[in-house]
Motif scaffolding. Sequence first.
Motif, PDB file in Angstrom:
ATOM      1  N   PHE A  58      61.078  29.300  53.772  1.00  0.00           N
ATOM      2  CA  PHE A  58      60.979  30.507  52.954  1.00  0.00           C
ATOM      3  C   PHE A  58      61.587  30.185  51.602  1.00  0.00           C
ATOM      4  O   PHE A  58      62.778  30.342  51.386  1.00  0.00           O
ATOM      5  CB  PHE A  58      61.728  31.661  53.647  1.00  0.00           C
ATOM      6  N   ASP A  59      60.761  29.671  50.694  1.00  0.00           N
ATOM      7  CA  ASP A  59      61.249  29.122  49.429  1.00  0.00           C
ATOM      8  C   ASP A  59      61.245  30.194  48.348  1.00  0.00           C
ATOM      9  O   ASP A  59      60.264  30.365  47.615  1.00  0.00           O
ATOM     10  CB  ASP A  59      60.385  27.928  49.019  1.00  0.00           C
ATOM     11  N   VAL A  60      62.354  30.912  48.254  1.00  0.00           N
ATOM     12  CA  VAL A  60      62.459  31.968  47.250  1.00  0.00           C
ATOM     13  C   VAL A  60      62.490  31.370  45.841  1.00  0.00           C
ATOM     14  O   VAL A  60      61.908  31.932  44.913  1.00  0.00           O
ATOM     15  CB  VAL A  60      63.714  32.827  47.515  1.00  0.00           C
ATOM     16  N   GLU A  61      63.161  30.235  45.691  1.00  0.00           N
ATOM     17  CA  GLU A  61      63.259  29.619  44.365  1.00  0.00           C
ATOM     18  C   GLU A  61      61.877  29.288  43.810  1.00  0.00           C
ATOM     19  O   GLU A  61      61.609  29.487  42.622  1.00  0.00           O
ATOM     20  CB  GLU A  61      64.108  28.347  44.435  1.00  0.00           C
ATOM     21  N   ALA A  62      60.987  28.767  44.666  1.00  0.00           N
ATOM     22  CA  ALA A  62      59.635  28.432  44.206  1.00  0.00           C
ATOM     23  C   ALA A  62      58.877  29.679  43.778  1.00  0.00           C
ATOM     24  O   ALA A  62      58.083  29.655  42.830  1.00  0.00           O
ATOM     25  CB  ALA A  62      58.873  27.701  45.313  1.00  0.00           C
ATOM     26  N   ALA A  63      59.134  30.794  44.473  1.00  0.00           N
ATOM     27  CA  ALA A  63      58.434  32.032  44.149  1.00  0.00           C
ATOM     28  C   ALA A  63      58.948  32.674  42.863  1.00  0.00           C
ATOM     29  O   ALA A  63      58.251  33.509  42.265  1.00  0.00           O
ATOM     30  CB  ALA A  63      58.568  33.020  45.306  1.00  0.00           C
ATOM     31  N   LEU A  64      60.146  32.284  42.420  1.00  0.00           N
ATOM     32  CA  LEU A  64      60.706  32.884  41.207  1.00  0.00           C
ATOM     33  C   LEU A  64      59.793  32.690  40.003  1.00  0.00           C
ATOM     34  O   LEU A  64      59.625  33.608  39.186  1.00  0.00           O
ATOM     35  CB  LEU A  64      62.088  32.284  40.913  1.00  0.00           C
ATOM     36  N   GLU A  65      59.221  31.510  39.871  1.00  0.00           N
ATOM     37  CA  GLU A  65      58.375  31.249  38.703  1.00  0.00           C
ATOM     38  C   GLU A  65      57.068  32.031  38.754  1.00  0.00           C
ATOM     39  O   GLU A  65      56.463  32.295  37.720  1.00  0.00           O
ATOM     40  CB  GLU A  65      58.092  29.741  38.589  1.00  0.00           C
ATOM     41  N   THR A  66      56.654  32.415  39.961  1.00  0.00           N
ATOM     42  CA  THR A  66      55.460  33.252  40.088  1.00  0.00           C
ATOM     43  C   THR A  66      55.762  34.694  39.686  1.00  0.00           C
ATOM     44  O   THR A  66      54.957  35.345  39.012  1.00  0.00           O
ATOM     45  CB  THR A  66      54.936  33.213  41.537  1.00  0.00           C
ATOM     46  N   VAL A  67      56.927  35.183  40.090  1.00  0.00           N
ATOM     47  CA  VAL A  67      57.220  36.601  39.851  1.00  0.00           C
ATOM     48  C   VAL A  67      57.778  36.869  38.456  1.00  0.00           C
ATOM     49  O   VAL A  67      57.707  37.999  37.971  1.00  0.00           O
ATOM     50  CB  VAL A  67      58.193  37.165  40.908  1.00  0.00           C
ATOM     51  N   ARG A  68      58.298  35.846  37.797  1.00  0.00           N
ATOM     52  CA  ARG A  68      58.918  36.071  36.487  1.00  0.00           C
ATOM     53  C   ARG A  68      57.947  36.709  35.489  1.00  0.00           C
ATOM     54  O   ARG A  68      58.266  37.726  34.851  1.00  0.00           O
ATOM     55  CB  ARG A  68      59.489  34.762  35.943  1.00  0.00           C
ATOM     56  N   PRO A  69      56.734  36.142  35.303  1.00  0.00           N
ATOM     57  CA  PRO A  69      55.813  36.783  34.349  1.00  0.00           C
ATOM     58  C   PRO A  69      55.348  38.171  34.795  1.00  0.00           C
ATOM     59  O   PRO A  69      55.052  39.022  33.949  1.00  0.00           O
ATOM     60  CB  PRO A  69      54.643  35.802  34.274  1.00  0.00           C
ATOM     61  N   ILE A  70      55.281  38.415  36.089  1.00  0.00           N
ATOM     62  CA  ILE A  70      54.920  39.743  36.589  1.00  0.00           C
ATOM     63  C   ILE A  70      55.982  40.753  36.176  1.00  0.00           C
ATOM     64  O   ILE A  70      55.676  41.840  35.662  1.00  0.00           O
ATOM     65  CB  ILE A  70      54.752  39.714  38.117  1.00  0.00           C
ATOM     66  N   CYS A  71      57.231  40.392  36.399  1.00  0.00           N
ATOM     67  CA  CYS A  71      58.331  41.295  36.037  1.00  0.00           C
ATOM     68  C   CYS A  71      58.396  41.511  34.529  1.00  0.00           C
ATOM     69  O   CYS A  71      58.659  42.634  34.058  1.00  0.00           O
ATOM     70  CB  CYS A  71      59.653  40.742  36.558  1.00  0.00           C
ATOM     71  N   GLU A  72      58.131  40.461  33.749  1.00  0.00           N
ATOM     72  CA  GLU A  72      58.143  40.605  32.290  1.00  0.00           C
ATOM     73  C   GLU A  72      57.015  41.526  31.825  1.00  0.00           C
ATOM     74  O   GLU A  72      57.187  42.318  30.893  1.00  0.00           O
ATOM     75  CB  GLU A  72      58.010  39.229  31.637  1.00  0.00           C
ATOM     76  N   ARG A  73      55.891  41.430  32.483  1.00  0.00           N
ATOM     77  CA  ARG A  73      54.764  42.293  32.103  1.00  0.00           C
ATOM     78  C   ARG A  73      55.100  43.757  32.355  1.00  0.00           C
ATOM     79  O   ARG A  73      54.799  44.628  31.527  1.00  0.00           O
ATOM     80  CB  ARG A  73      53.510  41.892  32.879  1.00  0.00           C
ATOM     81  N   VAL A  74      55.731  44.035  33.484  1.00  0.00           N
ATOM     82  CA  VAL A  74      56.144  45.410  33.773  1.00  0.00           C
ATOM     83  C   VAL A  74      57.195  45.861  32.766  1.00  0.00           C
ATOM     84  O   VAL A  74      57.152  46.993  32.255  1.00  0.00           O
ATOM     85  CB  VAL A  74      56.688  45.523  35.212  1.00  0.00           C
ATOM     86  N   HIS A  75      58.132  44.976  32.458  1.00  0.00           N
ATOM     87  CA  HIS A  75      59.224  45.311  31.542  1.00  0.00           C
ATOM     88  C   HIS A  75      58.691  45.739  30.180  1.00  0.00           C
ATOM     89  O   HIS A  75      59.134  46.743  29.607  1.00  0.00           O
ATOM     90  CB  HIS A  75      60.146  44.096  31.401  1.00  0.00           C
ATOM     91  N   HIS A  76      57.743  44.993  29.659  1.00  0.00           N
ATOM     92  CA  HIS A  76      57.265  45.219  28.294  1.00  0.00           C
ATOM     93  C   HIS A  76      55.954  46.011  28.257  1.00  0.00           C
ATOM     94  O   HIS A  76      55.468  46.318  27.168  1.00  0.00           O
ATOM     95  CB  HIS A  76      57.091  43.884  27.580  1.00  0.00           C
ATOM     96  N   GLY A  77      55.415  46.340  29.428  1.00  0.00           N
ATOM     97  CA  GLY A  77      54.133  47.027  29.467  1.00  0.00           C
ATOM     98  C   GLY A  77      54.271  48.504  29.748  1.00  0.00           C
ATOM     99  O   GLY A  77      55.288  49.138  29.486  1.00  0.00           O
ATOM    100  N   SER A  78      53.218  49.059  30.323  1.00  0.00           N
ATOM    101  CA  SER A  78      53.149  50.494  30.584  1.00  0.00           C
ATOM    102  C   SER A  78      52.565  50.721  31.971  1.00  0.00           C
ATOM    103  O   SER A  78      52.311  49.769  32.729  1.00  0.00           O
ATOM    104  CB  SER A  78      52.253  51.167  29.538  1.00  0.00           C
ATOM    105  N   GLU A  79      52.324  51.987  32.300  1.00  0.00           N
ATOM    106  CA  GLU A  79      51.714  52.325  33.581  1.00  0.00           C
ATOM    107  C   GLU A  79      50.399  51.586  33.763  1.00  0.00           C
ATOM    108  O   GLU A  79      50.073  51.136  34.873  1.00  0.00           O
ATOM    109  CB  GLU A  79      51.490  53.836  33.666  1.00  0.00           C
TER     110      GLU A  79
END
Length: 446
Positions: free
Chosen positions: A29-50
């Motif tokens: 269960f490699d959480v560290e590997a998944a971090l790079e996948t989720v980082r741009p998703i979280c940034e998009r939510v942060h700077h985006g809209s509904e």
Amino acid sequence: MLSRIDLRGPALASLDARGLREKLPRAEFDVEAALETVRPICERVHHGSERDVLDLDEQFDKVRPPQLRVPAQIIAQAVEQLDPDVRAALEEAIRRARLVHNDQRRTDVTTQVVPGGAVTERWVPVDRVGLYVPGGQAVYPSSVVMNVVPAQAAGVPSFAVASPPQADNSGVFAGYPHPTILAACGLLGVEEVYAVGGAQAVAVFAYGVRDEAGETVCEPVTLVTGPGNVYVTAAKRLLKGLIGIDSEAGPTEIAILADDAADPDLVAADLISQAEHDELAASVLVTDSTDLADAVDAAVARRAAATKHTERVQAALTGRQSGIVLVDGLDDGVRVVDAYAAEHLEIQTRDAAQVAARVRNAGAIFVGPWAPVSLGDYCAGSNHVLPTGGCACHSSGLSVQSFLRGIHVVDYTREALADVASMVVTLANAEDLPAHGEAITARATS
């Protein structure tokens, strides 16, 4: 079907704590590997809209909700259309969970340290919580209960639920979370539900969301709880600090410590029940009886072939995370299960309660043949949001305490401060922080 790890004889005695942990089965269960996948998703939510969140729903869940927040009338309809038997079962699960969690409430404690000097520990709920309910290969209204009930018992004033939209929904529920999830929210009085899953759900909770006109759709929260897949876990790790989290949940797991008094068919049924969750689910039997191990193997093969989700179950049972661990006796068995620190631990032995009392590391312990993990999943009254991946050696399951903060309130009179002032100054100077001492001596002349 289940692989075997033989720790009999000198094999176990020669292992230190690290060596034993490395011998035991565990899911990758490699959480560290998944971090790079989720980082741009979280940034998009942060700077985006509904709109960005709805785009992510469409991308990952193959359906676009009509809107992010589920309308109140949709939740009400889900309650109205809920199967009466399911409703009765959920209401009983809620009742039992409330009994247990209401007894976990903390009370403020005041300690009179000296005359005129007191410290009170106040227990204060967090301001706002985001409760995540997974989708995936199953529907989890029980997880709504397990998240919401302790938050309500703790007195959390504001909370929201997020759950993935379901592509298979139709009619008024099209594009929203599963109607049974919505119905469970309705039964618990939850009015704020969002159709979003995965890492983007955690980001919505952490940052909040506005619509295209800049109007608030979802306010940010201070704490996120609830299990999810590796991407949910990675998002929780990424955003921890901005938000509090309950834990980093990994694949679910069951360990069963059993001797020759155990019923092999019941043991097999319980191993399979956990394997049903997903292909990474872990099912581990620890026993000092080769006869039991053989009988469980036969029962597992028979039951796994006949169960509904047979492919998923067989994949989990034959994975590296599952197996049978052979030991010389129950003393060794207790050492093994403590090292494994299972999310769910069943004790199916003679004098099961006495054996269970010796175990130090487990998310929840189920004693004897009449307390299977399935009972805890739904209607025992206990909470099923539990630490995984060996984290039960240092972490607890979800409870009222998860939603509370202890705040120390210090109240000293002039005289009580004067009595200890010289010692405070001495310690401040010993740490080469003289201004700390000066904050004390300044009061002597005020």
